[in-house]
Design a protein around this motif. Structure first.
Motif, short mmCIF file in Angstrom:
data_model
loop_
_atom_site.label_atom_id
_atom_site.label_comp_id
_atom_site.label_asym_id
_atom_site.label_seq_id
_atom_site.Cartn_x
_atom_site.Cartn_y
_atom_site.Cartn_z
N HIS A 49 0.63 -1.25 -0.01
CA HIS A 49 0.15 0.03 -0.09
C HIS A 49 0.73 1.31 0.00
O HIS A 49 0.42 2.42 0.07
CB HIS A 49 -1.01 -0.08 1.22
CG HIS A 49 -2.03 -0.96 1.10
ND1 HIS A 49 -3.41 -0.78 0.55
CD2 HIS A 49 -2.16 -2.17 1.37
CE1 HIS A 49 -4.04 -1.64 0.59
NE2 HIS A 49 -3.34 -2.56 1.18
N GLY A 50 2.14 1.29 -0.01
CA GLY A 50 2.94 2.24 -0.07
C GLY A 50 2.81 3.08 1.34
O GLY A 50 3.09 4.24 1.33
N ALA A 51 2.71 2.27 2.08
CA ALA A 51 2.52 3.03 3.73
C ALA A 51 3.29 2.41 4.60
O ALA A 51 2.80 1.56 5.31
CB ALA A 51 0.82 2.95 4.11
N THR A 52 4.65 2.68 4.75
CA THR A 52 5.54 1.61 5.42
C THR A 52 6.01 2.35 6.68
O THR A 52 7.04 1.84 7.44
CB THR A 52 6.56 1.40 4.51
OG1 THR A 52 7.50 2.64 4.08
CG2 THR A 52 6.35 0.64 3.40
N GLY A 53 5.49 3.41 7.09
CA GLY A 53 5.85 4.21 8.41
C GLY A 53 5.16 3.52 9.46
O GLY A 53 4.34 3.20 9.37
#
Length: 451
Positions: A382-386
């Protein structure tokens, strides 16, 4: 006509208590002065999730754009969203009323004016009516707080209920208060196009959360372009020619099209004269309850108004427990166990049990294990790796879990089970997690090196 149980307030605590009583054949009257569902359905949990759900695709697109795998635009239609939200709330309230009627609960549309030990006065229409009962469950909830100099004018300065009805996205939004209410609504309006200025008196945003979670949130929102000011005090807030104007004690000044006041909640206990029953009312009106959730020998007090835990699911638990206690099904003190809490949006947070700082304050033999969301395949997709998942161990058992990042609220139920049962590291090793899932971020944290 006398009732066995008289319930005041049709929010999560009162409604669920009424349905639980009806299942047991207890003759029940439920009084609600405004809308069934209380703050949760009408001005809180549910409508805010409608807003966040509408911009979830924007957050997803942000992730893909960051990875250079997609591009494009998504146009939010706020009037259509507000109308859809309104239809859903109306339909839900109608369904709740129908369910109460089918269950045999007497629903009274009126306002409690005076509460008594075994009889109370309710204004129905313009007429006072007296209701008799064996016991009462007071579940009147809470409302947005207002402080001296920090009051909504419902025009430029809005509370959390007001802002849900805006039909136009403000170009700039000033948010006072960085708890979950302020952060969730700021996320929505940020993605809808508002420039966000966030002001918080505490040293960090999300001050009730783990410090690592607060730091991760701060970094995420800074990347979204928010102007964040923490550890500051407000000297003045006013409506200046239709716009919000805020002045800090250090002289700095901010202006915005609208201001959201999200500075906490206050209990709905005004003018009930509970002290006449021997009840103890503390501070701003929080009603003290004993180990059986009772404010007096005949009155239970459940949900937000007792100040224990201001969460809808905690309120429901208390309401249903009070009914079981009244029915004689249990007699031990109310012990709910770990109560999970979540913030929604992108990113999300979750926590359950004891956080690191509290565990150390209590003198536990504390060890911490973590995993970073960047290692999770679903977060990567999802391109949300924080973000991260953090586990707190005390005396060799899991006592707390907290997380921040993509979709981490979905970890709350499993985390609550593990903490409530006090799992050991060995038990976690023997548990099979499905792959690929976000749950594996929790697995990685549980099985990671603890120090």
């Amino acid at each position: 006509m006398p009732s066995d149980l008289f319930i005041v307030g049709g929010g999560p605590a009162g409604y669920d208590a009424a349905m639980a009583a009806a299942k047991r054949g207890i003759k029940t009257t439920l009084v609600e002065k405004e809308h069934l569902g209380g703050s949760c359905l009408n001005w809180g949990c549910i409508p805010t999730k409608f807003l966040l759900g509408a911009v979830a695709s924007l957050a997803e697109l942000e992730g893909q754009v960051k990875m250079k795998t997609a591009s494009g635009q998504i146009q939010l239609d706020l009037p259509a969203l507000v109308d859809r939200k309104k239809r859903h709330l109306e339909a839900t309230r109608k369904a709740m009323a129908a369910a109460l009627d089918k269950a045999g609960v007497q629903l009274v549309r009126g306002e409690l004016k005076m509460i008594g030990a075994v009889k109370s006065v309710v204004t129905v229409g313009d007429e006072p009516q007296v209701f008799e009962y064996k016991r009462c469950i007071l579940a009147t909830g809470s409302r947005p707080a207002a402080h001296p100099g920090l009051k909504a004018d419902h025009d430029a300065i809005l509370n959390s209920g007001d802002i849900l009805s805006l039909r136009e996205v403000p170009k700039s939004l000033l948010v006072v208060g960085a708890g979950f209410i302020g952060l969730e609504l700021a996320q929505f309006f940020s993605r809808a196009g508002s420039a966000i200025t966030l002001v918080e008196a505490a040293p960090r945003i999300a001050p009730s959360e783990d410090e690592e979670v607060s730091k991760a949130l701060h970094q995420s929102f800074k990347r979204m372009g928010w102007d964040i000011h923490t550890g500051v005090r407000i000297a003045a807030l006013e409506n200046a020619a239709g716009r919000a104007r805020l002045v800090l004690e250090d002289g700095r000044e901010f202006g915005a099209d609208k201001c959201l006041l999200a500075v906490g909640r206050l209990p709905n206990s005004r003018n009930l004269m509970l002290e006449m029953l021997g009840a103890e009312v503390k501070g701003a009106g929080w009603v003290h309850t004993d180990e059986h959730l009772m404010a007096s020998p005949t009155v239970y007090c459940v949900g937000d108004v007792n100040g224990r835990t201001l969460l809808a699911h905690a309120a429901s638990s208390q309401g249903e427990w009070a009914v079981r206690h009244f029915a004689g099904e249990l007699s031990d003190p109310y012990e709910p166990g770990p109560i999970p809490g979540c913030m929604y949006g992108a990113p999300e947070t979750m926590r359950v049990g004891i956080m690191e700082a509290q565990a150390r304050e209590e003198g536990m033999d504390v060890k911490i294990s973590r995993s970073q969301m960047v290692a999770n395949p679903i977060a990567q997709a999802h391109g949300a790796t924080g973000g991260l998942v953090k586990c707190v161990w005390g005396e060799g058992r899991l006592v707390g879990v907290t997380a921040v990042g993509h979709g981490v609220a979905s970890l709350a139920t499993l985390g609550t089970v593990l903490v409530s049962q006090g799992w050991t590291h060995k038990q976690c090793e023997e548990f099979i997690f499905p792959h690929p899932t976000l749950d594996e971020a929790l697995k990685a944290a549980l099985l990671g090196p603890a120090a």
